[in-house]
Design a protein around this motif. Sequence first.
Motif, PDB file in Angstrom:
ATOM      1  N   THR A 126     -18.159 -12.908  27.439  1.00  0.00           N
ATOM      2  CA  THR A 126     -17.406 -11.857  26.741  1.00  0.00           C
ATOM      3  C   THR A 126     -16.093 -11.581  27.466  1.00  0.00           C
ATOM      4  O   THR A 126     -16.065 -11.466  28.697  1.00  0.00           O
ATOM      5  N   LEU A 127     -15.006 -11.480  26.728  1.00  0.00           N
ATOM      6  CA  LEU A 127     -13.721 -11.147  27.335  1.00  0.00           C
ATOM      7  C   LEU A 127     -13.744  -9.704  27.832  1.00  0.00           C
ATOM      8  O   LEU A 127     -14.449  -8.855  27.276  1.00  0.00           O
ATOM      9  N   ALA A 128     -12.957  -9.424  28.846  1.00  0.00           N
ATOM     10  CA  ALA A 128     -12.928  -8.074  29.417  1.00  0.00           C
ATOM     11  C   ALA A 128     -12.545  -7.048  28.364  1.00  0.00           C
ATOM     12  O   ALA A 128     -13.173  -5.983  28.249  1.00  0.00           O
ATOM     13  N   ALA A 168      -7.984   0.534  24.621  1.00  0.00           N
ATOM     14  CA  ALA A 168      -8.796  -0.200  25.598  1.00  0.00           C
ATOM     15  C   ALA A 168      -7.906  -0.944  26.586  1.00  0.00           C
ATOM     16  O   ALA A 168      -8.179  -0.961  27.797  1.00  0.00           O
ATOM     17  N   ALA A 169      -6.826  -1.557  26.085  1.00  0.00           N
ATOM     18  CA  ALA A 169      -5.905  -2.286  26.965  1.00  0.00           C
ATOM     19  C   ALA A 169      -5.214  -1.341  27.939  1.00  0.00           C
ATOM     20  O   ALA A 169      -5.003  -1.679  29.113  1.00  0.00           O
ATOM     21  N   MET A 170      -4.869  -0.135  27.462  1.00  0.00           N
ATOM     22  CA  MET A 170      -4.225   0.855  28.327  1.00  0.00           C
ATOM     23  C   MET A 170      -5.151   1.271  29.470  1.00  0.00           C
ATOM     24  O   MET A 170      -4.725   1.389  30.622  1.00  0.00           O
ATOM     25  N   ILE A 171      -6.439   1.480  29.153  1.00  0.00           N
ATOM     26  CA  ILE A 171      -7.400   1.876  30.187  1.00  0.00           C
ATOM     27  C   ILE A 171      -7.579   0.749  31.205  1.00  0.00           C
ATOM     28  O   ILE A 171      -7.561   0.986  32.424  1.00  0.00           O
ATOM     29  N   GLN A 231      -7.253  -9.294  31.275  1.00  0.00           N
ATOM     30  CA  GLN A 231      -7.982  -8.708  30.149  1.00  0.00           C
ATOM     31  C   GLN A 231      -8.515  -9.778  29.200  1.00  0.00           C
ATOM     32  O   GLN A 231      -9.486  -9.537  28.480  1.00  0.00           O
ATOM     33  N   SER A 232      -7.897 -10.950  29.225  1.00  0.00           N
ATOM     34  CA  SER A 232      -8.336 -12.048  28.357  1.00  0.00           C
ATOM     35  C   SER A 232      -9.288 -13.003  29.071  1.00  0.00           C
ATOM     36  O   SER A 232      -9.663 -14.035  28.504  1.00  0.00           O
ATOM     37  N   GLN A 233      -9.668 -12.669  30.305  1.00  0.00           N
ATOM     38  CA  GLN A 233     -10.642 -13.496  31.027  1.00  0.00           C
ATOM     39  C   GLN A 233     -12.059 -13.017  30.708  1.00  0.00           C
ATOM     40  O   GLN A 233     -12.277 -11.859  30.361  1.00  0.00           O
ATOM     41  N   THR A 234     -13.026 -13.930  30.855  1.00  0.00           N
ATOM     42  CA  THR A 234     -14.422 -13.564  30.608  1.00  0.00           C
ATOM     43  C   THR A 234     -14.954 -12.738  31.779  1.00  0.00           C
ATOM     44  O   THR A 234     -14.483 -12.871  32.921  1.00  0.00           O
ATOM     45  N   THR A 235     -15.946 -11.919  31.497  1.00  0.00           N
ATOM     46  CA  THR A 235     -16.476 -11.033  32.542  1.00  0.00           C
ATOM     47  C   THR A 235     -17.124 -11.822  33.681  1.00  0.00           C
ATOM     48  O   THR A 235     -17.178 -11.328  34.810  1.00  0.00           O
ATOM     49  N   LYS A 236     -17.633 -13.016  33.404  1.00  0.00           N
ATOM     50  CA  LYS A 236     -18.279 -13.797  34.459  1.00  0.00           C
ATOM     51  C   LYS A 236     -17.281 -14.332  35.486  1.00  0.00           C
ATOM     52  O   LYS A 236     -17.665 -14.765  36.573  1.00  0.00           O
ATOM     53  N   GLU A 237     -15.984 -14.297  35.144  1.00  0.00           N
ATOM     54  CA  GLU A 237     -14.956 -14.777  36.068  1.00  0.00           C
ATOM     55  C   GLU A 237     -14.592 -13.740  37.119  1.00  0.00           C
ATOM     56  O   GLU A 237     -13.889 -14.057  38.086  1.00  0.00           O
ATOM     57  N   PHE A 238     -15.063 -12.502  36.952  1.00  0.00           N
ATOM     58  CA  PHE A 238     -14.691 -11.426  37.866  1.00  0.00           C
ATOM     59  C   PHE A 238     -15.763 -11.227  38.934  1.00  0.00           C
ATOM     60  O   PHE A 238     -16.954 -11.482  38.706  1.00  0.00           O
TER      61      PHE A 238
END
Length: 710
Positions: free
Chosen positions: A249-251, A310-313, A324-331
Motif C-alpha cells: 500500500t502506498l503511504a 492527507a498529503a498535507m499531513i 508519499q508514493s512509496q509503499t509502506t514496506k519500504e519505510f
Amino acid sequence: MRNMAVYQKIIKHEFPSIDLELLDYVSGVLDGGEEFNNVDDVYEAIGGVLHEVNLDKDEDCIRTICRKLYKTLQLNGGENQQNAILLDAPVQLSEQGLEDESTNDDKSIWMATRENVSQVNKKKLEKAEAKLKAKQERRLLQPDQPVKQNGMVSASASQAVSRKDVKAEAAGTSRATDIRIENFDIAFGEKVLLKEASFTLAFGRRYGLVGRNGAGKSTLLKMIASRELQFQSHISILHVEQEVIGDDTLAIDSVLECDELRTKLLKDEKELHMKIHDSSGCTDPSLGAKLSDVYAKLAEIEADKAPSRAAMILNGLGFSSNMQSQTTKEFSGGWRMRIALARALFSKPDLLLLDEPTNMLDIKAILWLENYLQDWPTTLLIVSHDKKFLNEVATDMIHQHSKRLDAYKGNYEQFFKTKTEKHKNQQREYEAQMQFRAHVQTFIDRFRYNANRAALVQSKIKQLEKLPKLIPVEKESEVILRFPAELQKLSPPILQLDEVSFSYGPDVPIFGSVDLSANMESRICIVGENGSGKTTLLKILLGEFNPVAGIRHCHRNLRIGYFSQHHIDTMKFDKNAIEVMASRFPGKQIEQYRQQLGSFGVTGDLATRPVSSLSGGQKSRVVFALMCAGNPNFFILDEPTNHLDIETVEALGKALSSFKGGVILVSHDESLIRVVCKELWVCGEGSVRAMEGGLDEYKKMVEKEFEQQR
C-alpha cells in the motif's frame, strides 16, 4: 435457619408481592454463613435480585434496604445473639406465612400464606445463584494475583459502573460527548497502579497526562483504548501505539483508507459504474439513482479534498512527494509510526490517544505537529515528556501519582505552578496542625495529675481524639542520575573528523567534507530532519562506520559511552536488570551491580523484575547504568529522552552539565538542548555545519520554511 424469619419480615415489608421461593432464596443467602463485611457485600449478593423483583425501586432505595439487612446481620451475629429464639424443630417457610404487620401480635413471626402465589422466575434465580457463587470463588483466589498473557504478566482493570449508566448504554440513549470514567482500579501483576481513580475528559479539550516512569501512564491509555475501562460505546477511539504493517500500500493510500465511509462510497461508485457499462444499453433506472446518491454523499463529506488533506499531513510529518508514493514496506519502523500518526490525524476520532508522539519526530515535525494540534476539533489525551510540546498543545493536565489522578486547568507550566503552590499550602497546613497538636499535648502532659484541672485535661484529650487523622504531605523523591565523576584528563583534540564524506552507494550520498572536532569540554547537539544522516554521523564518530573519504582521529585513551534506543530493543526481556548487568560485566558481586543500577534509580524490586515488566523510561535507566559501567570519559547519546519522564529529563540535563567529559548529543527535546549544549550542528543538504545563534536561530529557519510552504 437462625434468623431467616427476621430477614424475611424486612424483605416482605419492602416487597409485598415477592415470590415465596425467591424470598426463601434471598433470606437463605443472608442466613447461610456467608461473611458480609459491609453494606456493599450485601448489595453485591442480593441487590441484583431485589432490583428484578421491583424495577421501580432505584439503586439508592435498594441500598437502603440492604443497609437495614446488614444492621440486622450485625445485631443477630453479635452481642444480642443470645436473644434469638431456638425452635424445637425445623420450620418450612413454604408451608408457613409471615404475619401481617397490621396485627399487634408481636409474639408470632408468621403470616398467612397468600392464596395467589405467582410463579418464581427460574432464570432470575439461577442468575442470582451464579453471581453469588462467582463472588465466593473470587474470595478464594489469592489477592493481587497477576494476570498473564502468553506467559507474560499483563495489566488488569476493575471498575464499578453505576446502574444508571448501564441502563442508558443498554438503551442506546447516551449521546454525551464528554467522557467520564469513574471508580476504577488498575494493577500490573501485584503492583497497584491506580486505586479508586476517576477522571473526566471534556469534549474538545486537549489533555496532557504526566507522571513518573512506572506510574502506569501508557497502561492507562491501553486500558482506555481496549475499553477495559467502560464508558460510552458511541465514542470512537484511536490509539497511536503500533506502527503500520508494511505492505504494498502506498503511504498516501494508507492514510486515505482509514476514512472508511469515503472508501466504501468510492467502492460503491466503482461497482455502479461497472454495472451501468455492462448493461449493454438495458440500463436499470435504479442504478442511476443510486449513483447520484453516492455522488451526493461524496460531495457532502468533501471526498475530493481528502487526498490534498492527507498529503498535507504527511508533508508536515516529513514525507516528501516521492516518499508519499512509496509503499509502506519500504519505510523503517520509525517512518511507519509516522504513517500511523498521519492516519490518526486524518481520521479525527472522538478521542485521540497519543503516547509520546514526539519520540519519532525531528524538531521541524514537532513544530508542525504543535501548530496542527492547536486546532484539533475533538478530545485529545497525550502522554509526553516534552514540556515545550505540552505548553503549546495542552489545555488541561492530568497528574498520575500515588495511585490516583489529579486534574489541573492550563498547560504544563500552569500545572507546575499550581501543583507547587498546592504542596506548599498543604505543608503549611500540616505543620500548623502538628504545632497545634503538640501545644495541646503539652498542656495535657503538664496538668494530667492536677485535680483542679482534671475536667479541662479530659476536654483536651477528647479534642485530640476528635481531630482527623493527620497525613504527611506526599512528596515525590528527587530524581538523581550519577555519571562517572573521576575522569582522566585528555589533551585535545580527542575526537576529530577531517574532510569526512560518507554514502550508502553512488546513488545515496549522505554528506561530504565534514570537519568536526570535540574535546573534554565539548557540549555539541546535532539536529536535522529525519534521514539527514544524524545517526550515521554518530556511527562514524564511534568508529562503527568507515568514511568513504577523509580521516577519523581518536585519542588512544578515549572511552566512549554510547546510548541508543537500539540497546533497549536488544535487551533480553526474560532477564532482570542485575542479570543483564552481569552478562555484560561478569565477575562482580551482586551488590556492585545493584549499586550501579541504583545510581540511575533502578532500585529495590525494579532490579529483580524481568526487563519486560519495566516501563520504557525504566528500561532507559538500565541502559544508562550499562553505558556508565565502563567508566567512560566521553558520551555520545542518540535521542536519550525517549520514554523518560519530565523529572528524569531534567535530572539528565543536570547530570550532563556537571559531567567532566565531552558530550555529543542528538535530541529533539528543547529543554534538554538549552540546558546542556553550547554548540549546535545541523545535518542536511549533504553537509554538517555549525549554526551560529544556536537553537533559536535554527527554529527561526524552520518556521520560515513553514511560512513559505503555506
